[in-house]
Every structure is written in C-alpha cells, then in structure tokens.
Design a protein around this motif. Structure first.
Motif, PDB file in Angstrom:
ATOM      1  N   ARG A 176       2.480   0.764   1.351  1.00 22.28           N
ATOM      2  CA  ARG A 176       1.326   0.093   1.963  1.00 22.28           C
ATOM      3  C   ARG A 176       0.227   1.101   2.276  1.00 22.28           C
ATOM      4  NH1 ARG A 176       3.764  -3.578   6.708  1.00 22.28           N
ATOM      5  NH2 ARG A 176       1.543  -4.023   7.005  1.00 22.28           N
ATOM      6  N   PHE A 177       0.605   2.255   2.781  1.00 17.69           N
ATOM      7  CA  PHE A 177      -0.379   3.296   3.089  1.00 17.69           C
ATOM      8  C   PHE A 177      -1.045   3.786   1.803  1.00 17.69           C
ATOM      9  CE2 PHE A 177      -1.423   7.833   3.607  1.00 17.69           C
ATOM     10  CZ  PHE A 177      -2.322   7.755   4.659  1.00 17.69           C
ATOM     11  N   LYS A 178      -0.228   3.996   0.758  1.00 22.02           N
ATOM     12  CA  LYS A 178      -0.756   4.454  -0.524  1.00 22.02           C
ATOM     13  C   LYS A 178      -1.760   3.449  -1.082  1.00 22.02           C
ATOM     14  CE  LYS A 178       0.779   5.445  -5.273  1.00 22.02           C
ATOM     15  NZ  LYS A 178       1.970   5.514  -6.182  1.00 22.02           N
ATOM     16  N   ALA A 179      -1.399   2.174  -1.044  1.00 22.22           N
ATOM     17  CA  ALA A 179      -2.288   1.127  -1.557  1.00 22.22           C
ATOM     18  C   ALA A 179      -3.588   1.070  -0.767  1.00 22.22           C
ATOM     19  CB  ALA A 179      -1.580  -0.219  -1.534  1.00 22.22           C
ATOM     20  N   LYS A 180      -3.468   1.199   0.567  1.00 22.20           N
ATOM     21  CA  LYS A 180      -4.659   1.117   1.417  1.00 22.20           C
ATOM     22  C   LYS A 180      -5.595   2.292   1.158  1.00 22.20           C
ATOM     23  CE  LYS A 180      -4.183  -0.561   5.483  1.00 22.20           C
ATOM     24  NZ  LYS A 180      -3.843  -0.781   6.928  1.00 22.20           N
ATOM     25  N   MET A 181      -5.040   3.492   1.000  1.00 27.27           N
ATOM     26  CA  MET A 181      -5.881   4.671   0.768  1.00 27.27           C
ATOM     27  C   MET A 181      -6.562   4.613  -0.593  1.00 27.27           C
ATOM     28  SD  MET A 181      -5.768   6.179   3.559  1.00 27.27           S
ATOM     29  CE  MET A 181      -6.766   7.578   3.061  1.00 27.27           C
ATOM     30  N   ILE A 182      -5.819   4.183  -1.611  1.00 29.97           N
ATOM     31  CA  ILE A 182      -6.435   4.036  -2.941  1.00 29.97           C
ATOM     32  C   ILE A 182      -7.522   2.978  -2.888  1.00 29.97           C
ATOM     33  CG2 ILE A 182      -6.030   3.355  -5.341  1.00 29.97           C
ATOM     34  CD1 ILE A 182      -3.201   4.476  -5.073  1.00 29.97           C
ATOM     35  N   GLY A 183      -7.255   1.890  -2.161  1.00 29.76           N
ATOM     36  CA  GLY A 183      -8.248   0.827  -2.030  1.00 29.76           C
ATOM     37  C   GLY A 183      -9.503   1.307  -1.333  1.00 29.76           C
ATOM     38  N   ARG A 184      -9.344   2.106  -0.261  1.00 27.21           N
ATOM     39  CA  ARG A 184     -10.509   2.628   0.455  1.00 27.21           C
ATOM     40  C   ARG A 184     -11.310   3.583  -0.414  1.00 27.21           C
ATOM     41  NH1 ARG A 184      -7.994   3.972   6.489  1.00 27.21           N
ATOM     42  NH2 ARG A 184      -7.914   1.803   7.242  1.00 27.21           N
TER      43      ARG A 184
END
Length: 423
Positions: A176-184
């Motif tokens: 979830r953290f990885k997805a959020k950072m890539i998304g940002r």
C-alpha cells in the motif's frame, strides 16, 4: 447494486460529454424477429448487472455505476440493409452518438436488417467493458438468440478493487505504501508536464477495413510459429516498419499494445463486465534488420509481460484519483508520442453454425475516443481468417497515408511469406 468507477473507467468516461465508444459488428445469415433479439439482449442484462446500470454522479462529483429498480432495456436501432458496407458507415455514426448514461444502459445494438442476411453492431461505452468482455457478450447473445432456453449462467459482478486484487496484497502495508508513493510521484510528474491550452484538432475520423484471405492468414500464423514469434509481435514489428516507410521523420517508432488483464489476474473471469487494461510499448532498433528486430522485440515482450503486475498497477491508479483531470488534459492536449495502438484479439472461439442461422463473420472492433492520438489498429481471427480495422483522424494521420499504410502492410506480409516459402 452500485460501485464507484475505478480510475481507468473514470478517465474513459470523462465528463460524459464526449463519446468513447467501441463497436463490434458481426454478420448473420438468417431471418430474425425483433422480439427475439430483444429477448436475447434482456437475458444478457439479467446475467450481467452492469448492463442494466446507469451512471450516478454523487455530491463530490464522483461517478458510480448504479443499477436502478426500474431498468431500461438495451436499445435497438433498426436500419434497412442496402449494401455489405453499411456496417462501416453505421460504425462511424455510433462513434459519435452519445449515451444517455444517467438514464439508460451504456450498451446498445444496431440491426442492419436484410431479407436473409443481417449485420449487427454491438456498441458500448468503453468505460463499461473491454473487447474481451464484448466478445463474450456476442457469444452469449447468439447462444440465446438461437435457443431461448439456453443457460448462460449468472455473473458474480466485480464490485470494486477488492474483487480483483487479493486481500493479502491489498491490505499489505508495504504494498500500500509503495502504491501510494508511486501514485504521488506520478501525480506530481503529470502536473508538471506543460500542455497546450487547446486540444489537437483531430478533424475528420475514418475507418478502413480489410481481411487477409484464409491461406495467407494460416501461412502467417505458421510462419510465426516456425520463428517462435507471436503473431502480435510480428504484426507490431511490421506496423512499425510501415509507419516509418510511409511517414518518414513523422513516425515515432512506438506502438502501444494492450494486454488482457485476465492473463495475470484470474479473479477477472471471461464473462466479467470490466474495462481495465495493461499496456506494453514496443519500438524497433533501426540498426537491426527485420528478423533480428523480431527476436529482440519478442525477448522484450517476454521479459516485460513477466513483470506486469495488474494488482500494483490498480492500486497505484486508485491512489491517484486527484490527478485524473491533469492526466486527462495531458492525454488530450499533449503532443502525440506513438504511431498507433495495435491490438490483437487473437482467435475468436464462437460457433459458426447455429440451428436457425449462421454467423458468417465477425469484424474486428473499432474504438474511438477523445484522449489523444486516435490511430488504432485492431485485428482478430475468426474461422481462420484475419480481419483488420484501422481507425484514425485526419488531424493525427491523414487518410491517404492510412491507405498507404494498409496497402504496404498487406504487401509486406505477403512478400515476407513468399520469401519464406521460396527459401
């Protein structure tokens, strides 16, 4: 029943004021009654809830698929059949005819009615489903049209990302953290890319259609097998070659190839109404000859597909809803960077002979939307014959160049097959 549109579906829908439609025509030999066609469409709606859905916009301006208590039937538009090419003109008309998405289903049927031969066009908004889903709908429609008592089952519909991404991944804090950072990061990058104030004027849209004869189609498939190259890679490499030959310095040496999510996410079944796709971009090496490029591209495709992760991709996109407007503007107003989208649906496994009619052919789908370069080539194979639809707009690819690309593509395929046979 309702669910919020996913990021990709929202992007395809836009504000609902510009069409983004797919059309799949097919030709039937037989005599039909409108009530039987409507019944078969009704059975599709009974199985697939989202075929009954409208789109509701909530107070936060977020769109939702929502199945109302009183649902509308799938509309049928009947046209008298005058020639075997009528379906092309009707396809282009359907590209530009908006759906009343707030009150009616996002799917309709055009019946080009003849005495003993009819063309039918299944038309749907691309935010509703992809080509794979649509092929399944045609299969089920014909099955019920032939036998009203036929069992086509019931869909267990996808109600959100949780029905696609396995819980251990979706709830994993690291993922979830990885997805959020890539998304940002993606959101920030997209917002920083300069775009022009106006969208490119795409001018007149067009459709070009052709088929390879059965012998050539089978020779091409056999040739690719002998080279241990997929038909998709062979055709992508050929398309890149032809664009360079025809367009010269205007060619980008890039072709985008959609990949069916069902290959990587078993949660998405063949009969699911769903519109999420993955993508691979291919280019050729100008220093290599065609055969070496084929091997290089196939190796790249194999490595790239092995790394495709639909789950993380979906999670990234779902974390980037606030970048939707910026991303849409970029697609509409940014400079084109690829020659075309090339999609190979492969072999369509739908019966040819029914009790009361014959399915003579399925024409490859055509798709047209407002998000950037409209140049799209789709191929499919039915009854051993490869069929091509080529969609474009004068503002991106002049019609006379598109015709030249078609002619050179056919000639190149035959020339390479003849050379192979001679050697």
């Amino acid at each position: 029943m309702k669910r919020r549109l996913l990021f990709g579906e929202r992007m395809l829908l836009g504000e609902g004021k510009e069409p983004f439609h797919a059309v799949i025509p097919f030709r039937l030999r037989g005599v039909f009654e409108e009530k039987d066609i409507q019944y078969a469409l009704g059975r599709l709606q009974k199985k697939h809830p989202w075929l009954r859905a409208n789109i509701h916009i909530d107070e936060k301006n977020v769109p939702w698929f929502e199945v109302p208590e009183q649902t509308s039937p799938i509309p049928i538009r009947i046209v008298d059949r005058k020639s075997e090419e009528d379906w092309q003109q009707e396809s282009m008309q359907e590209w530009h005819t908006l759906f009343d998405y707030k009150n009616k289903p996002l799917i309709r049927l055009v019946w080009i009615k003849g005495n003993d031969s009819s063309d039918m066009l299944l038309v749907f908004h691309h935010c509703l489903c992809d080509g794979g889903s649509a092929i399944t709908l045609i299969y089920e429609f014909l099955k019920v049209l032939d036998d009203p008592t036929a069992d086509i089952g019931m869909e267990n519909p996808i109600l959100g990302i949780q029905d696609v991404v396995p819980a251990p991944i979706l709830k994993n804090n690291r993922q979830r953290f990885k997805a959020k950072m890539i998304g940002r990061l993606a959101t920030l990058t997209i917002k920083c890319i300069p775009v022009s104030k106006k969208a490119i004027d795409r001018q007149t849209d067009y459709l070009i259609h052709w088929k390879l004869d059965q012998t050539t189609s089978q020779q091409l498939i056999s040739h690719c097998k002998s080279l241990e190259i997929t038909v998709n890679t062979f055709l992508s490499a050929t398309v890149l070659d032809i664009f360079k030959n025809v367009r010269g310095d205007k060619a980008f040496n890039k072709v985008s190839c959609p990949v069916d999510i069902r290959r990587f996410a078993p949660q998405v079944k063949e009969d699911h109404i769903f519109a999420f796709g993955l993508m691979i971009v291919l280019s050729s090496n100008p220093k290599l000859d065609f055969l070496d490029n084929l091997r290089l591209m196939q190796n790249y495709v194999d490595r790239k597909t092995a790394k495709l992760n639909p789950y993380i991709t979906m999670m990234v996109m779902e974390s980037a809803h606030n970048a939707l407007n910026s991303f849409t503007k970029l697609l509409k107003r940014g400079k084109s960077s690829n020659d075309c989208m090339f999609s190979n649906l492969g072999r369509i496994q739908i019966p040819h002979q029914y009790q009361s009619f014959t399915l003579e052919t399925i024409f490859s789908p055509s798709v047209l939307g407002p998000l950037g370069n409209t140049t799209t080539m789709v191929t499919s194979t039915y009854q051993g014959v490869m069929d091509f639809s080529f969609v474009g707009s004068e503002g991106y690819l002049p019609y006379h160049e598109a015709l030249a690309i078609r002619d050179e593509l056919i000639d190149s395929i035959k020339r390479r097959l003849n050379y192979q046979a001679a050697s």
